[in-house]
Design a protein around this motif. Structure first.
Motif, mmCIF file in Angstrom:
data_model
loop_
_atom_site.group_PDB
_atom_site.id
_atom_site.type_symbol
_atom_site.label_atom_id
_atom_site.label_comp_id
_atom_site.label_asym_id
_atom_site.label_seq_id
_atom_site.Cartn_x
_atom_site.Cartn_y
_atom_site.Cartn_z
ATOM 1 N N PRO A 151 21.131 -5.529 -10.012
ATOM 2 C CA PRO A 151 20.310 -6.724 -9.821
ATOM 3 C C PRO A 151 20.293 -7.234 -8.382
ATOM 4 C CG PRO A 151 21.580 -6.905 -11.842
ATOM 5 C CD PRO A 151 22.087 -5.686 -11.129
ATOM 6 N N ALA A 152 21.337 -6.942 -7.605
ATOM 7 C CA ALA A 152 21.347 -7.370 -6.205
ATOM 8 C C ALA A 152 20.202 -6.725 -5.433
ATOM 9 C CB ALA A 152 22.690 -7.021 -5.565
ATOM 10 N N ARG A 153 19.873 -5.496 -5.776
ATOM 11 C CA ARG A 153 18.753 -4.830 -5.111
ATOM 12 C C ARG A 153 17.420 -5.456 -5.511
ATOM 13 N NH1 ARG A 153 20.070 1.708 -5.050
ATOM 14 N NH2 ARG A 153 22.112 1.558 -4.016
ATOM 15 N N LEU A 154 17.360 -5.962 -6.732
ATOM 16 C CA LEU A 154 16.147 -6.658 -7.163
ATOM 17 C C LEU A 154 15.960 -7.941 -6.369
ATOM 18 C CD1 LEU A 154 13.732 -7.121 -9.055
ATOM 19 C CD2 LEU A 154 15.334 -8.149 -10.694
ATOM 20 N N ALA A 155 17.037 -8.659 -6.109
ATOM 21 C CA ALA A 155 16.950 -9.921 -5.371
ATOM 22 C C ALA A 155 16.271 -9.719 -4.023
ATOM 23 C CB ALA A 155 18.346 -10.516 -5.193
ATOM 24 N N ASP A 156 16.578 -8.631 -3.350
ATOM 25 C CA ASP A 156 15.956 -8.356 -2.053
ATOM 26 C C ASP A 156 14.456 -8.134 -2.195
ATOM 27 O OD1 ASP A 156 18.459 -8.526 -0.901
ATOM 28 O OD2 ASP A 156 18.800 -6.360 -0.916
ATOM 29 N N LEU A 157 14.045 -7.465 -3.270
ATOM 30 C CA LEU A 157 12.619 -7.182 -3.475
ATOM 31 C C LEU A 157 11.825 -8.436 -3.835
ATOM 32 C CD1 LEU A 157 13.007 -3.888 -5.554
ATOM 33 C CD2 LEU A 157 12.199 -4.059 -3.189
ATOM 34 N N LEU A 158 12.514 -9.417 -4.394
ATOM 35 C CA LEU A 158 11.861 -10.666 -4.805
ATOM 36 C C LEU A 158 11.788 -11.697 -3.687
ATOM 37 C CD1 LEU A 158 13.616 -11.149 -8.278
ATOM 38 C CD2 LEU A 158 11.194 -10.678 -7.947
#
Length: 409
Positions: A151-158
């Motif tokens: 999920p940390a990688r998702l945070a960057d994309l958002l």
């Protein structure tokens, strides 16, 4: 919680009484499960007694429409959503394509969509095609060693605030890891986006409480949940009313028809109520009467998961101890579905054939999951051996599988 009564469970599946399947064990449930008796009975009854245009004034037509409505009503109640938030289509791939077309026409210029490379192609390809029309399609990538979605990688994309939709699986059909859906959905909503969850590989192991998960879209396939070959969509009202309708213009005000471009398969929709019949029967057999459908669904979900985890852990331990294969996904049964893929040092189709000769039926190939396989360094042309089961599988079945693997690998 009581333990699963496997004798009762198997009595609900005619396949276990079939002479053609006697002495066979089935480990390709992720490709499609056996159908339960209530589904078969409802489908047969519809084709014999209700195979007319539904919702008409005459008895056969009225009853056909009632049975179609019953399927939506009862499945929605089990999943904690409103009845008209459930709709049907020919497959999950087709349903996703329709939704993608709706989003294409509903997105503002500069909007972005996030997809993963952990998904089956059904929840990836239709969204990725929107890039050809100018949509910013971003990829949330798995860890190449483990297949894990962080999920940390998702945070960057958002982070830039342009994302309007995030599409991800409840669990992958080759990695098997159960993603923290509620946590991810909360992140997505905080970023001002909607969440589309592919539940095809999770729903066979207990219908989820979609209301509690918070997903705006939840997709799964009835034929992998003991039912007929239909795709089932949950689309929550807030999102469904924002998106342009994809069905006939005069059906646009009916929520469950907004994203059904053609007439549904009446008989298969009606037969899907048999899934609810089966879940309710399991509940009553193990727990007794309970008026609240959502509670019944949650109890049966937990009953299935507990049985599956108890069977799964010995298989994972056995595979993890071997040095001649690569086990994909977590080694803890509590963290994954019983869909187990292994990469071999040779083509897996020959191993699947050797197992089939021993009465152990499983699959080999890429399973339409080429992107996650490539991401983990596995050649999709060779594919993996996949061993998948559900709650009607027995400890003896798993022991026979392990014995067969030892003799074949």
């Amino acid at each position: 919680m009581p333990s699963l009564d496997l004798r009762y469970v198997r009595s609900q599946f005619p396949a276990f009484q079939s002479p053609e399947l006697r002495d066979q064990v089935f480990f390709e449930n992720a490709g499609g499960s056996y159908a339960c008796a209530p589904v078969i009975d409802r489908l047969t009854r519809f084709y014999i007694n209700r195979k007319v245009q539904p919702y008409g004034p005459y008895e056969a037509s009225r009853l056909g429409g009632d049975e179609m409505d019953e399927a939506r009503t009862r499945l929605a109640a089990l999943m904690g959503v409103e009845t008209d938030e459930v709709s049907f289509g020919p497959s999950t791939s087709a349903n996703t394509y329709v939704l993608a077309q709706a989003f294409l026409r509903g997105l503002e210029p500069g909007a972005a969509i996030i997809v993963t490379n952990q998904d089956h192609e059904a929840n990836s390809g239709p969204w990725r095609r929107l890039e050809q029309d100018g949509v910013d399609v971003r990829e949330w990538r798995v860890d190449p060693a483990t297949g894990h979605l962080d999920p940390a990688r998702l945070a960057d994309l958002l982070a830039d605030g342009r994302v309007r939709l995030v599409c991800f699986p409840h669990c992958s059909n080759v990695v098997g890891e159960i993603n923290p859906v509620a946590e991810i959905v909360e992140m997505v909503h905080e970023a001002g986006a909607f969440a589309c969850v592919d539940g095809v590989s999770y729903a066979p192991h207990g219908l989820p409480d979609v209301g509690a998960l918070g997903a705006d879209i939840y997709l799964f396939s009835a034929y992998k949940v003991y039912g007929p070959h239909q795709g089932i969509m949950v689309i929550r009202r807030e999102l469904a009313q924002k998106l342009p309708a994809q069905g006939h213009w005069f059906n646009a005000d009916t929520l469950y028809k907004r994203f059904t471009p053609a007439g549904p398969d009446h008989a298969q929709v009606a037969a899907s109520a048999g899934i609810a019949d089966y879940i309710d029967a399991l509940h009553d057999h193990h727990f007794g009467a309970e008026p609240d459908a959502r509670t019944r669904g949650a109890r049966v979900h937990d009953l299935m998961r507990a049985h599956e985890a108890a069977l799964l852990q010995p298989l994972l331990d056995h595979l993890a101890a071997r040095n001649d294969l690569r086990l994909l996904g977590p080694r803890d049964a509590a963290r994954r579905a019983p869909t187990v893929a292994v990469a071999l040092d040779r083509a897996p189709d020959g191993v699947a054939a050797a197992l089939a000769a021993r009465g152990i039926n499983c699959g080999a190939g890429d399973f339409y999951a080429r992107r996650p396989l490539e991401a983990m360094g596995i050649d999709p042309a060779q594919g993996v051996l996949r061993l998948s089961f559900v709650h009607y599988t027995s400890f003896d079945d798993v022991a026979r599988l392990i014995e067969g693997l030892d003799a074949t690998l």
